[in-house]
Structure formats: C-alpha cells, structure tokens
Design a protein around this motif. Structure first.
Motif, PDB file in Angstrom:
ATOM      1  N   CYS A  45      -1.740  -2.563   5.545  1.00 47.92           N
ATOM      2  CA  CYS A  45      -2.134  -3.623   6.471  1.00 47.92           C
ATOM      3  C   CYS A  45      -3.576  -4.007   6.146  1.00 47.92           C
ATOM      4  CB  CYS A  45      -2.008  -3.141   7.909  1.00 47.92           C
ATOM      5  SG  CYS A  45      -2.251  -4.454   9.119  1.00 47.92           S
ATOM      6  N   GLU A  46      -3.871  -5.292   6.156  1.00 45.10           N
ATOM      7  CA  GLU A  46      -5.214  -5.768   5.865  1.00 45.10           C
ATOM      8  C   GLU A  46      -6.005  -5.951   7.157  1.00 45.10           C
ATOM      9  OE1 GLU A  46      -7.514  -9.510   3.708  1.00 45.10           O
ATOM     10  OE2 GLU A  46      -5.355  -9.279   3.479  1.00 45.10           O
ATOM     11  N   VAL A  47      -7.269  -5.502   7.146  1.00 45.87           N
ATOM     12  CA  VAL A  47      -8.170  -5.724   8.273  1.00 45.87           C
ATOM     13  C   VAL A  47      -8.548  -7.204   8.264  1.00 45.87           C
ATOM     14  CG1 VAL A  47     -10.407  -5.157   9.282  1.00 45.87           C
ATOM     15  CG2 VAL A  47      -9.049  -3.366   8.176  1.00 45.87           C
ATOM     16  N   MET A  48      -8.369  -7.870   9.407  1.00 45.16           N
ATOM     17  CA  MET A  48      -8.562  -9.316   9.482  1.00 45.16           C
ATOM     18  C   MET A  48      -9.849  -9.727  10.196  1.00 45.16           C
ATOM     19  SD  MET A  48      -5.905 -10.148   7.844  1.00 45.16           S
ATOM     20  CE  MET A  48      -5.825 -11.909   8.055  1.00 45.16           C
ATOM     21  N   VAL A  49     -10.647  -8.755  10.670  1.00 43.79           N
ATOM     22  CA  VAL A  49     -11.857  -9.079  11.440  1.00 43.79           C
ATOM     23  C   VAL A  49     -13.087  -8.402  10.858  1.00 43.79           C
ATOM     24  CG1 VAL A  49     -10.524  -9.369  13.571  1.00 43.79           C
ATOM     25  CG2 VAL A  49     -11.570  -7.168  13.074  1.00 43.79           C
ATOM     26  N   ASP A  50     -14.260  -8.993  11.118  1.00 47.18           N
ATOM     27  CA  ASP A  50     -15.526  -8.373  10.726  1.00 47.18           C
ATOM     28  C   ASP A  50     -16.031  -7.412  11.787  1.00 47.18           C
ATOM     29  OD1 ASP A  50     -16.041  -9.357   8.163  1.00 47.18           O
ATOM     30  OD2 ASP A  50     -16.773 -11.260   8.978  1.00 47.18           O
ATOM     31  N   GLY A  51     -15.517  -7.505  12.995  1.00 49.67           N
ATOM     32  CA  GLY A  51     -15.943  -6.621  14.079  1.00 49.67           C
ATOM     33  C   GLY A  51     -15.369  -5.226  13.895  1.00 49.67           C
ATOM     34  N   LEU A  52     -15.286  -4.506  14.971  1.00 47.58           N
ATOM     35  CA  LEU A  52     -14.820  -3.119  14.958  1.00 47.58           C
ATOM     36  C   LEU A  52     -13.303  -3.048  14.769  1.00 47.58           C
ATOM     37  CD1 LEU A  52     -15.438  -0.091  15.421  1.00 47.58           C
ATOM     38  CD2 LEU A  52     -15.096  -0.540  17.869  1.00 47.58           C
ATOM     39  N   THR A  53     -12.870  -2.176  13.884  1.00 44.24           N
ATOM     40  CA  THR A  53     -11.455  -1.831  13.716  1.00 44.24           C
ATOM     41  C   THR A  53     -11.352  -0.328  13.922  1.00 44.24           C
ATOM     42  OG1 THR A  53     -11.044  -3.630  12.169  1.00 44.24           O
ATOM     43  CG2 THR A  53      -9.513  -1.777  12.094  1.00 44.24           C
ATOM     44  N   VAL A  54     -10.361   0.102  14.704  1.00 44.50           N
ATOM     45  CA  VAL A  54     -10.191   1.521  15.022  1.00 44.50           C
ATOM     46  C   VAL A  54      -8.829   1.983  14.515  1.00 44.50           C
ATOM     47  CG1 VAL A  54     -10.080   3.239  16.865  1.00 44.50           C
ATOM     48  CG2 VAL A  54     -11.671   1.309  17.049  1.00 44.50           C
ATOM     49  N   LEU A  55      -8.826   3.094  13.774  1.00 52.44           N
ATOM     50  CA  LEU A  55      -7.598   3.731  13.300  1.00 52.44           C
ATOM     51  C   LEU A  55      -7.393   5.034  14.047  1.00 52.44           C
ATOM     52  CD1 LEU A  55      -8.142   3.460   9.423  1.00 52.44           C
ATOM     53  CD2 LEU A  55      -6.984   1.820  10.933  1.00 52.44           C
ATOM     54  N   THR A  56      -6.181   5.266  14.510  1.00 54.14           N
ATOM     55  CA  THR A  56      -5.834   6.513  15.174  1.00 54.14           C
ATOM     56  C   THR A  56      -4.486   6.979  14.640  1.00 54.14           C
ATOM     57  OG1 THR A  56      -6.947   5.745  17.178  1.00 54.14           O
ATOM     58  CG2 THR A  56      -5.525   7.650  17.406  1.00 54.14           C
ATOM     59  N   ALA A  57      -4.365   8.272  14.361  1.00 52.98           N
ATOM     60  CA  ALA A  57      -3.086   8.815  13.905  1.00 52.98           C
ATOM     61  C   ALA A  57      -2.107   8.844  15.067  1.00 52.98           C
ATOM     62  CB  ALA A  57      -3.275  10.223  13.341  1.00 52.98           C
ATOM     63  N   GLY A  58      -0.850   8.588  14.777  1.00 51.61           N
ATOM     64  CA  GLY A  58       0.172   8.570  15.810  1.00 51.61           C
ATOM     65  C   GLY A  58       1.009   9.832  15.810  1.00 51.61           C
ATOM     66  N   PHE A  59       1.811   9.983  16.821  1.00 47.24           N
ATOM     67  CA  PHE A  59       2.788  11.075  16.943  1.00 47.24           C
ATOM     68  C   PHE A  59       2.157  12.458  16.915  1.00 47.24           C
ATOM     69  CE2 PHE A  59       5.183   7.552  14.908  1.00 47.24           C
ATOM     70  CZ  PHE A  59       5.942   7.221  16.007  1.00 47.24           C
ATOM     71  N   ARG A  60       0.899  12.557  17.370  1.00 46.56           N
ATOM     72  CA  ARG A  60       0.192  13.843  17.475  1.00 46.56           C
ATOM     73  C   ARG A  60       0.084  14.597  16.151  1.00 46.56           C
ATOM     74  NH1 ARG A  60       3.188  15.583  23.011  1.00 46.56           N
ATOM     75  NH2 ARG A  60       2.237  13.991  24.296  1.00 46.56           N
ATOM     76  N   GLN A  61       0.177  13.894  15.044  1.00 59.10           N
ATOM     77  CA  GLN A  61       0.067  14.494  13.718  1.00 59.10           C
ATOM     78  C   GLN A  61      -1.019  13.768  12.935  1.00 59.10           C
ATOM     79  OE1 GLN A  61       1.945  17.132  12.563  1.00 59.10           O
ATOM     80  NE2 GLN A  61       2.780  17.233  14.627  1.00 59.10           N
ATOM     81  N   PRO A  62      -1.798  14.495  12.114  1.00 49.51           N
ATOM     82  CA  PRO A  62      -2.784  13.819  11.260  1.00 49.51           C
ATOM     83  C   PRO A  62      -2.093  12.866  10.295  1.00 49.51           C
ATOM     84  CG  PRO A  62      -3.128  16.195  11.259  1.00 49.51           C
ATOM     85  CD  PRO A  62      -1.822  15.951  11.948  1.00 49.51           C
ATOM     86  N   ALA A  63      -2.819  11.851   9.878  1.00 47.61           N
ATOM     87  CA  ALA A  63      -2.322  10.905   8.880  1.00 47.61           C
ATOM     88  C   ALA A  63      -3.309  10.868   7.720  1.00 47.61           C
ATOM     89  CB  ALA A  63      -2.169   9.520   9.485  1.00 47.61           C
ATOM     90  N   VAL A  64      -2.809  10.559   6.543  1.00 47.79           N
ATOM     91  CA  VAL A  64      -3.653  10.391   5.362  1.00 47.79           C
ATOM     92  C   VAL A  64      -3.606   8.920   4.973  1.00 47.79           C
ATOM     93  CG1 VAL A  64      -3.998  11.024   2.945  1.00 47.79           C
ATOM     94  CG2 VAL A  64      -3.205  12.750   4.582  1.00 47.79           C
ATOM     95  N   VAL A  65      -4.786   8.297   4.859  1.00 47.80           N
ATOM     96  CA  VAL A  65      -4.853   6.888   4.494  1.00 47.80           C
ATOM     97  C   VAL A  65      -5.802   6.689   3.315  1.00 47.80           C
ATOM     98  CG1 VAL A  65      -4.374   6.127   6.853  1.00 47.80           C
ATOM     99  CG2 VAL A  65      -6.727   6.319   6.086  1.00 47.80           C
ATOM    100  N   THR A  66      -5.567   5.597   2.588  1.00 47.41           N
ATOM    101  CA  THR A  66      -6.455   5.145   1.524  1.00 47.41           C
ATOM    102  C   THR A  66      -6.963   3.769   1.926  1.00 47.41           C
ATOM    103  OG1 THR A  66      -5.199   6.341  -0.150  1.00 47.41           O
ATOM    104  CG2 THR A  66      -6.630   4.579  -0.930  1.00 47.41           C
TER     105      THR A  66
END
Length: 88
Positions: A45-66
């Motif tokens: 997914c591409e970030v579409m804003v210059d302001g704040l973007t927040v990422l949170t892992a779902g389903f109570r499990q850590p996530a790995v992102v690039t």
C-alpha cells in the motif's frame, strides 16, 4: 522492520513510500484520510499523505514490513531506512 501490536510505528512526511507486508497483518491510518487500510503478507500500500501515517500490527501478532520509495520516473522501488517506532 518489525511492527508490534499495541505499539504504533509513526511515519512522518512519507508520501510516496510503499509499505509491503512480509509477514503478518498491518492496519494503516493516514492523517486526513477518512478510510483506514488493513492488509496482509504479500500485499503493498502506498502512503498518500505528507502528514502522520501510523502502522499497527493486527491480530495481536507482530508483523514484518519493508518500506520502499519509488525512484522518480523509473517504476523501481528502493528500500528506505529506519522510522520512528514511537517507543521513546
């Protein structure tokens, strides 16, 4: 990078950054946008804003992102550096 549940990762001034989930599931909230986005391993997914973007892992499990940035006009992506994990 690892994104933990209940520990948001903050991206600032990240417009154009592509978030790719390698493992797990991510919930992404972008300042000024009415819809949040959730996506799972193998999706981007591409970030579409210059302001704040927040990422949170779902389903109570850590996530790995690039995180990647487009090379202007080339269609190619480059991996970016570290971001503010919000933990202090």
């Amino acid at each position: 990078m690892i994104v933990l549940p209940y520990a948001p990762t903050r991206l600032r001034m990240a417009r154009g950054t592509v978030v790719r989930v390698e493992r797990g599931c991510i919930w992404m909230t972008q300042e000024g946008r009415h819809e949040d986005v959730s996506f799972h391993a193998g999706r981007t997914c591409e970030v579409m804003v210059d302001g704040l973007t927040v990422l949170t892992a779902g389903f109570r499990q850590p996530a790995v992102v690039t995180l990647m940035r487009a090379i202007s006009g080339s269609g190619h992506l480059l991996q970016t550096g570290e971001v503010d994990s919000g933990d202090g």
